[in-house]
Design a protein around this motif. Structure first.
Motif, PDB file in Angstrom:
ATOM      1  N   ASN A 110      -2.898  10.407  -3.890  1.00  0.00           N
ATOM      2  CA  ASN A 110      -4.136  11.141  -4.136  1.00  0.00           C
ATOM      3  C   ASN A 110      -5.318  10.183  -4.043  1.00  0.00           C
ATOM      4  O   ASN A 110      -5.140   8.973  -4.166  1.00  0.00           O
ATOM      5  N   PRO A 111      -6.531  10.722  -3.914  1.00  0.00           N
ATOM      6  CA  PRO A 111      -7.699   9.839  -3.972  1.00  0.00           C
ATOM      7  C   PRO A 111      -7.789   9.194  -5.352  1.00  0.00           C
ATOM      8  O   PRO A 111      -7.447   9.809  -6.358  1.00  0.00           O
ATOM      9  N   GLU A 112      -8.261   7.949  -5.392  1.00  0.00           N
ATOM     10  CA  GLU A 112      -8.364   7.245  -6.666  1.00  0.00           C
ATOM     11  C   GLU A 112      -9.415   7.853  -7.569  1.00  0.00           C
ATOM     12  O   GLU A 112      -9.281   7.835  -8.786  1.00  0.00           O
ATOM     13  N   GLU A 113     -10.474   8.376  -6.985  1.00  0.00           N
ATOM     14  CA  GLU A 113     -11.540   8.991  -7.763  1.00  0.00           C
ATOM     15  C   GLU A 113     -12.007  10.249  -7.038  1.00  0.00           C
ATOM     16  O   GLU A 113     -11.884  10.371  -5.834  1.00  0.00           O
ATOM     17  N   ALA A 114     -12.529  11.188  -7.816  1.00  0.00           N
ATOM     18  CA  ALA A 114     -13.049  12.424  -7.227  1.00  0.00           C
ATOM     19  C   ALA A 114     -14.423  12.144  -6.625  1.00  0.00           C
ATOM     20  O   ALA A 114     -15.096  11.187  -6.993  1.00  0.00           O
ATOM     21  N   GLY A 115     -14.819  12.987  -5.711  1.00  0.00           N
ATOM     22  CA  GLY A 115     -16.137  12.840  -5.098  1.00  0.00           C
ATOM     23  C   GLY A 115     -16.049  12.330  -3.683  1.00  0.00           C
ATOM     24  O   GLY A 115     -14.988  11.954  -3.177  1.00  0.00           O
ATOM     25  N   LYS A 116     -17.209  12.312  -3.047  1.00  0.00           N
ATOM     26  CA  LYS A 116     -17.296  11.955  -1.636  1.00  0.00           C
ATOM     27  C   LYS A 116     -16.811  10.534  -1.377  1.00  0.00           C
ATOM     28  O   LYS A 116     -16.084  10.281  -0.426  1.00  0.00           O
ATOM     29  N   LEU A 117     -17.174   9.601  -2.225  1.00  0.00           N
ATOM     30  CA  LEU A 117     -16.799   8.206  -2.022  1.00  0.00           C
ATOM     31  C   LEU A 117     -15.286   8.011  -2.140  1.00  0.00           C
ATOM     32  O   LEU A 117     -14.668   7.318  -1.320  1.00  0.00           O
ATOM     33  N   GLY A 118     -14.670   8.649  -3.132  1.00  0.00           N
ATOM     34  CA  GLY A 118     -13.223   8.561  -3.294  1.00  0.00           C
ATOM     35  C   GLY A 118     -12.477   9.201  -2.135  1.00  0.00           C
ATOM     36  O   GLY A 118     -11.458   8.684  -1.666  1.00  0.00           O
ATOM     37  N   PHE A 119     -12.994  10.343  -1.659  1.00  0.00           N
ATOM     38  CA  PHE A 119     -12.402  11.053  -0.524  1.00  0.00           C
ATOM     39  C   PHE A 119     -12.465  10.178   0.725  1.00  0.00           C
ATOM     40  O   PHE A 119     -11.499  10.055   1.478  1.00  0.00           O
ATOM     41  N   GLN A 120     -13.613   9.541   0.934  1.00  0.00           N
ATOM     42  CA  GLN A 120     -13.811   8.673   2.098  1.00  0.00           C
ATOM     43  C   GLN A 120     -12.883   7.461   2.039  1.00  0.00           C
ATOM     44  O   GLN A 120     -12.256   7.104   3.030  1.00  0.00           O
ATOM     45  N   LYS A 121     -12.766   6.822   0.875  1.00  0.00           N
ATOM     46  CA  LYS A 121     -11.888   5.645   0.743  1.00  0.00           C
ATOM     47  C   LYS A 121     -10.424   6.016   0.983  1.00  0.00           C
ATOM     48  O   LYS A 121      -9.669   5.238   1.544  1.00  0.00           O
ATOM     49  N   TRP A 122     -10.032   7.212   0.559  1.00  0.00           N
ATOM     50  CA  TRP A 122      -8.648   7.676   0.709  1.00  0.00           C
ATOM     51  C   TRP A 122      -8.275   7.875   2.175  1.00  0.00           C
ATOM     52  O   TRP A 122      -7.168   7.565   2.606  1.00  0.00           O
ATOM     53  N   LEU A 123      -9.223   8.405   2.952  1.00  0.00           N
ATOM     54  CA  LEU A 123      -8.945   8.725   4.363  1.00  0.00           C
ATOM     55  C   LEU A 123      -9.349   7.617   5.331  1.00  0.00           C
ATOM     56  O   LEU A 123      -8.968   7.644   6.504  1.00  0.00           O
ATOM     57  N   LYS A 124     -10.116   6.650   4.859  1.00  0.00           N
ATOM     58  CA  LYS A 124     -10.778   5.659   5.712  1.00  0.00           C
ATOM     59  C   LYS A 124      -9.847   4.888   6.632  1.00  0.00           C
ATOM     60  O   LYS A 124     -10.164   4.669   7.805  1.00  0.00           O
ATOM     61  N   ASP A 125      -8.677   4.489   6.159  1.00  0.00           N
ATOM     62  CA  ASP A 125      -7.813   3.648   6.992  1.00  0.00           C
ATOM     63  C   ASP A 125      -7.026   4.448   8.025  1.00  0.00           C
ATOM     64  O   ASP A 125      -6.401   3.870   8.912  1.00  0.00           O
ATOM     65  N   GLY A 126      -7.029   5.775   7.950  1.00  0.00           N
ATOM     66  CA  GLY A 126      -6.406   6.617   8.964  1.00  0.00           C
ATOM     67  C   GLY A 126      -4.932   6.907   8.747  1.00  0.00           C
ATOM     68  O   GLY A 126      -4.363   7.737   9.461  1.00  0.00           O
ATOM     69  N   THR A 127      -4.291   6.268   7.787  1.00  0.00           N
ATOM     70  CA  THR A 127      -2.861   6.499   7.594  1.00  0.00           C
ATOM     71  C   THR A 127      -2.588   7.893   7.045  1.00  0.00           C
ATOM     72  O   THR A 127      -1.656   8.561   7.501  1.00  0.00           O
ATOM     73  N   VAL A 128      -3.396   8.332   6.082  1.00  0.00           N
ATOM     74  CA  VAL A 128      -3.197   9.676   5.514  1.00  0.00           C
ATOM     75  C   VAL A 128      -3.421  10.727   6.589  1.00  0.00           C
ATOM     76  O   VAL A 128      -2.642  11.683   6.718  1.00  0.00           O
ATOM     77  N   LEU A 129      -4.460  10.532   7.395  1.00  0.00           N
ATOM     78  CA  LEU A 129      -4.748  11.486   8.470  1.00  0.00           C
ATOM     79  C   LEU A 129      -3.618  11.511   9.502  1.00  0.00           C
ATOM     80  O   LEU A 129      -3.247  12.581   9.993  1.00  0.00           O
ATOM     81  N   SER A 130      -3.059  10.351   9.803  1.00  0.00           N
ATOM     82  CA  SER A 130      -1.963  10.294  10.775  1.00  0.00           C
ATOM     83  C   SER A 130      -0.713  10.977  10.237  1.00  0.00           C
ATOM     84  O   SER A 130      -0.017  11.681  10.975  1.00  0.00           O
ATOM     85  N   HIS A 131      -0.428  10.799   8.941  1.00  0.00           N
ATOM     86  CA  HIS A 131       0.697  11.511   8.331  1.00  0.00           C
ATOM     87  C   HIS A 131       0.447  13.018   8.369  1.00  0.00           C
ATOM     88  O   HIS A 131       1.378  13.807   8.582  1.00  0.00           O
ATOM     89  N   LEU A 132      -0.811  13.411   8.165  1.00  0.00           N
ATOM     90  CA  LEU A 132      -1.167  14.836   8.170  1.00  0.00           C
ATOM     91  C   LEU A 132      -0.884  15.459   9.536  1.00  0.00           C
ATOM     92  O   LEU A 132      -0.211  16.488   9.617  1.00  0.00           O
ATOM     93  N   ILE A 133      -1.368  14.849  10.602  1.00  0.00           N
ATOM     94  CA  ILE A 133      -1.165  15.440  11.933  1.00  0.00           C
ATOM     95  C   ILE A 133       0.306  15.363  12.340  1.00  0.00           C
ATOM     96  O   ILE A 133       0.808  16.271  13.002  1.00  0.00           O
TER      97      ILE A 133
END
Length: 197
Positions: free
Chosen positions: A44-67
């Motif tokens: 999960n994202p470490e913190e709620a909000g835009k900044l936490g969401f961005q840090k969670w997806l930033k490296d692309g691994t979560v997005l790659s697992h998603l697709i």
């Protein structure tokens, strides 16, 4: 870009308008979907909000697992790296896989929108389009609540026989106008004075 300071003037106004498009409720829906869709290693994202969401997806691994969960083997190699160019490459592989999956190129965010956090609203729009397309395809790969995303409209091609097409040529369409209810009875010819009795 790493040493970029705060923006002022028109640049700041533009960035504030872009930031206002970000939807925290939509973020909650997207996080729920990604967590239910991806393997547990994504977390999960470490913190709620835009900044936490961005840090969670930033490296692309979560997005790659998603697709990959929606279309297996879309991203061949998912690599975790601390190097910026490797992370941006992973995000661009996700975007290419989304395009192959069926998302229009105009609906995709740019890699820097996510990596620098400039336009997280466009990242949300891309993920919403991806979720909507996954629900519409109904191929058994989507996990989560289908009511989170609107279904995309699908093509409904129709075939008509030559006889049916020929039959339609003899019908006058209503957009051409109609003369029902209108007549020229009681009208005088052109150039004649009006008769007053």
């Amino acid at each position: 870009m790493a040493n970029k300071g705060p923006s002022y003037g028109l640049s700041r106004e533009v960035q504030l308008k872009i930031d206002l498009k970000y939807d925290p409720e939509l973020e909650n829906i997207l996080v729920q979907w990604i967590v239910s869709q991806c393997p547990s290693e994504c977390g999960n994202p470490e913190e709620a909000g835009k900044l936490g969401f961005q840090k969670w997806l930033k490296d692309g691994t979560v997005l790659s697992h998603l697709i990959n969960s929606l279309a297996p083997n879309s991203v061949a190699k998912i690599q975790t790296s601390a190097m910026a160019f490797k992370q941006m490459e992973q995000v661009s592989q996700f975007l290419k896989a989304c395009e192959r999956y069926g998302i229009a190129a105009t609906d995709l965010f740019q890699t820097v929108d996510l990596w620098e956090g400039k336009d997280m609203a466009s990242v949300q729009r891309t993920l919403m389009n991806l979720g909507g397309l996954a629900v519409t395809k109904n191929d058994g790969h989507f996990r989560g609540d289908p009511n989170w995303f609107p279904k995309k409209s699908m093509e409904n091609r129709r075939e008509f026989s030559k006889d049916k097409l020929k039959e339609g040529q003899s019908v006058i369409g209503l957009q051409m106008g109609t003369n029902k209810g209108a007549s020229q009875s009681g009208m005088t010819g052109y150039g004649m004075p009006r008769q007053i009795l």
